[in-house]
Design a protein around this motif. Structure first.
Motif, short mmCIF file in Angstrom:
data_model
loop_
_atom_site.label_atom_id
_atom_site.label_comp_id
_atom_site.label_asym_id
_atom_site.label_seq_id
_atom_site.Cartn_x
_atom_site.Cartn_y
_atom_site.Cartn_z
N THR A 1 60.81 8.59 8.16
CA THR A 1 60.65 9.91 7.09
C THR A 1 59.94 11.06 7.87
O THR A 1 58.91 11.49 7.66
CB THR A 1 59.78 9.35 5.89
OG1 THR A 1 58.65 8.78 6.36
CG2 THR A 1 60.55 8.27 5.28
N ARG B 1 61.24 9.25 -0.21
CA ARG B 1 59.87 8.89 0.29
C ARG B 1 59.54 9.80 1.40
O ARG B 1 58.53 9.78 2.16
CB ARG B 1 59.60 7.43 0.67
CG ARG B 1 59.82 6.56 -0.50
CD ARG B 1 59.64 5.08 -0.11
NE ARG B 1 59.70 4.20 -1.43
CZ ARG B 1 60.15 2.98 -1.32
NH1 ARG B 1 60.51 2.41 -0.56
NH2 ARG B 1 60.24 2.31 -2.37
N PRO C 1 58.13 13.22 3.17
CA PRO C 1 56.88 14.17 2.88
C PRO C 1 57.41 15.58 2.38
O PRO C 1 57.11 16.55 3.18
CB PRO C 1 56.10 14.22 4.26
CG PRO C 1 56.91 13.92 5.36
CD PRO C 1 57.99 13.14 4.86
N ARG D 1 57.53 18.92 0.98
CA ARG D 1 56.36 20.26 0.64
C ARG D 1 56.57 20.48 -0.95
O ARG D 1 57.35 20.58 -1.32
CB ARG D 1 56.51 21.34 1.33
CG ARG D 1 56.45 21.25 2.92
CD ARG D 1 56.91 22.55 3.63
NE ARG D 1 58.56 22.42 3.52
CZ ARG D 1 58.87 23.52 4.42
NH1 ARG D 1 58.43 24.32 4.82
NH2 ARG D 1 60.23 23.49 4.33
N ASP E 1 48.47 5.25 -1.04
CA ASP E 1 49.42 5.95 -0.03
C ASP E 1 49.39 7.24 -0.53
O ASP E 1 49.71 8.42 0.45
CB ASP E 1 50.79 5.47 0.01
CG ASP E 1 50.65 3.86 0.88
OD1 ASP E 1 49.51 3.89 1.46
OD2 ASP E 1 51.59 3.33 0.72
N GLU E 2 49.03 7.75 -1.74
CA GLU E 2 49.13 8.93 -2.15
C GLU E 2 48.11 9.33 -3.45
O GLU E 2 47.95 8.43 -4.32
CB GLU E 2 50.71 9.38 -2.74
CG GLU E 2 50.78 10.90 -3.36
CD GLU E 2 52.21 11.12 -3.49
OE1 GLU E 2 52.42 12.12 -4.09
OE2 GLU E 2 53.20 10.43 -2.92
N LYS F 1 48.59 12.50 1.27
CA LYS F 1 49.83 11.37 1.62
C LYS F 1 49.62 10.62 2.70
O LYS F 1 49.30 11.18 3.71
CB LYS F 1 51.31 12.03 1.52
CG LYS F 1 51.47 12.42 0.16
CD LYS F 1 52.92 12.75 0.31
CE LYS F 1 53.85 13.04 -1.03
NZ LYS F 1 55.24 13.79 -0.92
N LEU G 1 51.19 9.05 5.86
CA LEU G 1 52.39 9.01 6.43
C LEU G 1 52.42 8.31 7.62
O LEU G 1 51.44 7.78 7.92
CB LEU G 1 52.97 10.44 6.66
CG LEU G 1 53.05 11.57 5.38
CD1 LEU G 1 53.54 12.90 5.94
CD2 LEU G 1 54.05 10.93 4.39
N TYR H 1 47.00 10.13 7.69
CA TYR H 1 46.72 10.84 6.22
C TYR H 1 47.12 12.17 6.68
O TYR H 1 46.54 12.89 7.48
CB TYR H 1 45.67 10.65 5.67
CG TYR H 1 45.41 9.30 5.19
CD1 TYR H 1 45.71 8.93 3.88
CD2 TYR H 1 44.74 8.12 6.07
CE1 TYR H 1 45.74 7.57 3.36
CE2 TYR H 1 44.74 6.99 5.47
CZ TYR H 1 45.11 6.47 4.13
OH TYR H 1 45.02 5.26 3.65
N GLU I 1 49.64 22.34 5.14
CA GLU I 1 49.55 20.95 5.30
C GLU I 1 48.81 20.80 6.66
O GLU I 1 48.83 21.57 7.66
CB GLU I 1 50.88 20.38 5.24
CG GLU I 1 51.90 20.95 6.40
CD GLU I 1 53.23 20.31 6.12
OE1 GLU I 1 53.34 19.26 6.76
OE2 GLU I 1 54.07 20.75 5.53
#
Length: 646
Positions: free
Chosen positions: A282, A319, A321, A323, A568-569, A595, A597, A601, A621
């Motif tokens: 991902t 799933r 990431p 934005r 996880d989130e 999140k 990933l 994190y 981010e």
């Protein structure tokens, strides 16, 4: 002369799906798809494509003819179906000569075509033997002329308008500002039937209705150029998809160029699948050339059965990431229908289990949760109904890979043009209250040369477990009592609260920890009865924790001293819907999101009013590392990884 406008009588037929000849035609399509999977990949645009087109044409024309109003038209479409059948039989004979697969398989299909040919011949005979219905009375030339004149005057504009219909696409409504007076935001695009975007739209060209009631557009931003866009391509890599992989390599650079010229900040991701998900990293790239290298490394192989595992691949795509401020898009490319729960795939699976446990509705729920639109280049709806349903339900579009596969690079370009011309509007809901109801939205675009519309729905949160119930309007129904329907929890929660109060009344407050007493005293405006530790500095945990966390550094008592990353989130903000609630004036309702990933994190700012900072720098981010200083609004924390001593 009589008119030939009736269909033969017989057993009751409710739709074309009840016709045995149509059922035999769709069985033949499935058999042709199955056998052409065995053909060499260089025939994808040759014999494979021609056979599939001819096969699909047969049940399609039977269905279209049956829905026509006159038997003459029905007869005409049956003739086309019979011609397509003859074309398919010729292709099968050629495949036998070229030894593309075993003669037994091909001859089995020829037996199907022979049976279907007899059914078509019998149906055509039944139509021709019908006695023509006599005209009720002869029409004079003058009446006939007047009739056509009136029809052309009444229907002419409608026919002209229908010929230039637009395709309107909607993404999930934006409700972050709904609490501020019921504001609802909509991103949408409009293209003609050739995929060309409809440009220069203004509020006068757009009408929005909520639950059938026209609403006022309060903000219209024109072309939404400059909005970021995150795109995940979900690719079937079975052997028959080889030419499409080559086509994607050719189209990638042009696709990215279109987005760049529209000032779209884009990122590209890739998921691949066959009977299982192959590539499921991902990760996004901002480089079109790097994405092209990913596609270039793909090897088309396998694909023993027709269906593939596209449903699980779509869930993997959801799933990524994405934005929070970006338009999120999935482009699904496959020439096969999908596996689904209960399809019997365990019979052909060496592991003895089903390929997937998902259904289309499960995937739609995941895609909508991530606010994703799916553009599916896939088989026609009657071959892959789930993939068509997913594209429609997510506000995307379905392209028929059988009829339009030859111009595959062009299709990718059309999707690029559609993404490059987005619009955004805001309207005020006629019911600006959070009453737990579902609202239906219809957006209609009327522009010189045509019109089009799209529908979507949203649901607002309820209050205290209650939801509004629309009173019944069915004749004879009992009158509606209350406008609010209460669940069992509306009785249980107050009872539990009363029990808690009674228990609290029996607790000796002096037995409580000093820190708790201090908080109770400050909340009531009284001084604590004994010495309490100072809260002017940061409170650090005494030992390492098995999870990553943010430890507060600001001396603000109402802020949690530690935010544990136990999931996880995590959504952080001032609103009650957040996972971590920080009741501070500098914090927005939905301020930031964390999140987990692959690299670790990642902290995302959700366009907050006072911003999110890492090591003193504002971020959109940022990957968090041990010891980093994180400021959310005016509240400062330090990030520590799992099992790290503070």
């Amino acid at each position: 002369m009589g008119s030939f406008d009736e269909k033969p009588t017989g057993p009751r037929i409710n739709s074309f799906r009840d016709l045995r000849v149509w059922q035999a035609g769709t069985d033949l399509v499935e058999a042709v798809y199955r056998i052409t999977q065995m053909f060499p990949s260089h025939e994808t645009y040759g014999l494979t494509d021609q056979m599939r087109r001819a096969a699909v044409s047969i049940p399609s024309n039977i269905a279209e003819g049956h829905t026509r109003e006159h038997s003459k038209e029905y007869f005409h479409h049956l003739s086309i179906a019979q011609a397509s059948l003859a074309e398919l039989e010729t292709h099968l004979e050629i495949a036998i000569r070229l030894k593309y697969c075993s003669p037994e398989h091909l001859r089995a299909i020829l037996q199907q075509t022979a049976s279907l040919g007899r059914q078509l011949y019998a149906l055509r005979n039944a139509l021709t033997k019908r006695k023509p219905t006599p005209d009720p009375r002869p029409l004079t030339p003058l009446l006939l002329l007047g009739f056509f004149l009136v029809v052309s005057l009444l229907l002419g504009p409608a026919v002209a308008k229908a010929a230039d219909t637009f395709v309107v696409s909607l993404t999930n409504p934006r409700l972050e500002n709904f609490t501020n007076g019921g504001a609802v935001g909509l991103y949408f695009s409009a293209t003609d039937l050739r995929g060309q975007p409809v440009g220069q739209l203004s509020p006068e060209h757009v009408e929005v209705q909520e639950d059938g009631q026209k609403v006022q557009i309060v903000d219209f931003r024109g072309e939404e150029q400059g909005r970021p866009v995150d795109i995940v391509v979900v690719f079937d890599i079975t052997e028959s998809m080889g030419p499409f992989i080559d086509g994607m390599k050719e189209a990638t650079i042009d696709f990215a160029d279109r987005l760049a010229k529209a000032n779209r900040d884009y990122r590209l991701g890739l998921v691949t699948f066959e009977d299982y998900v192959v590539r499921q990293d991902t990760v996004f790239t901002r480089s079109a050339r790097e994405f092209k290298s990913w596609v270039g490394a793909l090897q088309a192989a396998g694909g023993g059965d027709i269906p593939e595992d596209s449903l699980d691949a779509l869930v993997v795509a959801s799933r990524f990431p994405f934005r929070p401020e970006a338009q999120a898009v999935v482009i699904l490319i496959t020439d096969a229908p999908n596996h689904f729960r209960g399809d019997g795939s365990e019979k052909n699976n060496p592991y003895g289990r089903e390929v997937t446990q998902l259904m289309a509705d499960d995937v739609i729920a995941e895609l909508k949760k991530a606010n994703l639109s799916v553009f599916a280049i896939a088989p026609p709806p009657f071959v892959a109904p789930d993939l068509h349903k997913i594209a429609q339900a997510t506000g995307g579009r379905h392209y028929n890979i059988v009829s339009e596969g030859r111009r595959f690079p062009e299709l990718i370009g059309e999707i690029g043009r559609s993404l490059a011309s987005q619009y955004f509007l805001t309207y005020v809901s006629p019911r600006p209250v959070e009453d737990g109801t579902r609202r239906e939205i219809t957006l209609k675009v009327t522009y010189p040369g045509g019109e089009g519309e799209a529908q979507i729905a949203y649901q607002v949160r309820g209050v205290g477990g209650a939801r509004m119930v629309t009173p019944s309007s069915v004749p004879g129904a009992p009158p509606a009592g209350s406008a609010v329907s209460y669940g069992w929890w509306n009785l249980v929660v107050p009872l539990l609260a009363c029990a808690g109060l009674l228990l609290l009344a029996r607790v000796r407050l002096n037995a409580l920890p000093a820190e708790v007493l201090s908080r109770l005293a400050s909340a009531s405006g009284l001084a604590p009865s004994g010495p309490t530790p100072s809260t002017s500095g940061p409170v650090a945990p005494e030992k390492p924790a098995p999870y990553a966390r943010l430890v507060r550094q600001s001396p603000i008592d109402e802020v949690p001293r530690e935010i544990a990353f136990s999931r996880d989130e995590i959504l952080i903000g001032r609103g009650e819907e957040c996972d971590v609630i920080i009741p501070h004036a500098s914090i927005s309702r939905e301020h930031a999101r964390v999140k987990k990933l692959k690299p670790g994190y990642v902290l995302f700012d959700l366009k907050s009013k006072n911003g999110t900072y890492v090591n003193g720098r504002p971020i959109g981010e940022n990957l968090l590392k041990d010891g980093m200083t994180v400021r959310i609004g005016e509240v400062e924390f330090v990030f520590y990884g799992a099992n790290r001593q503070v």
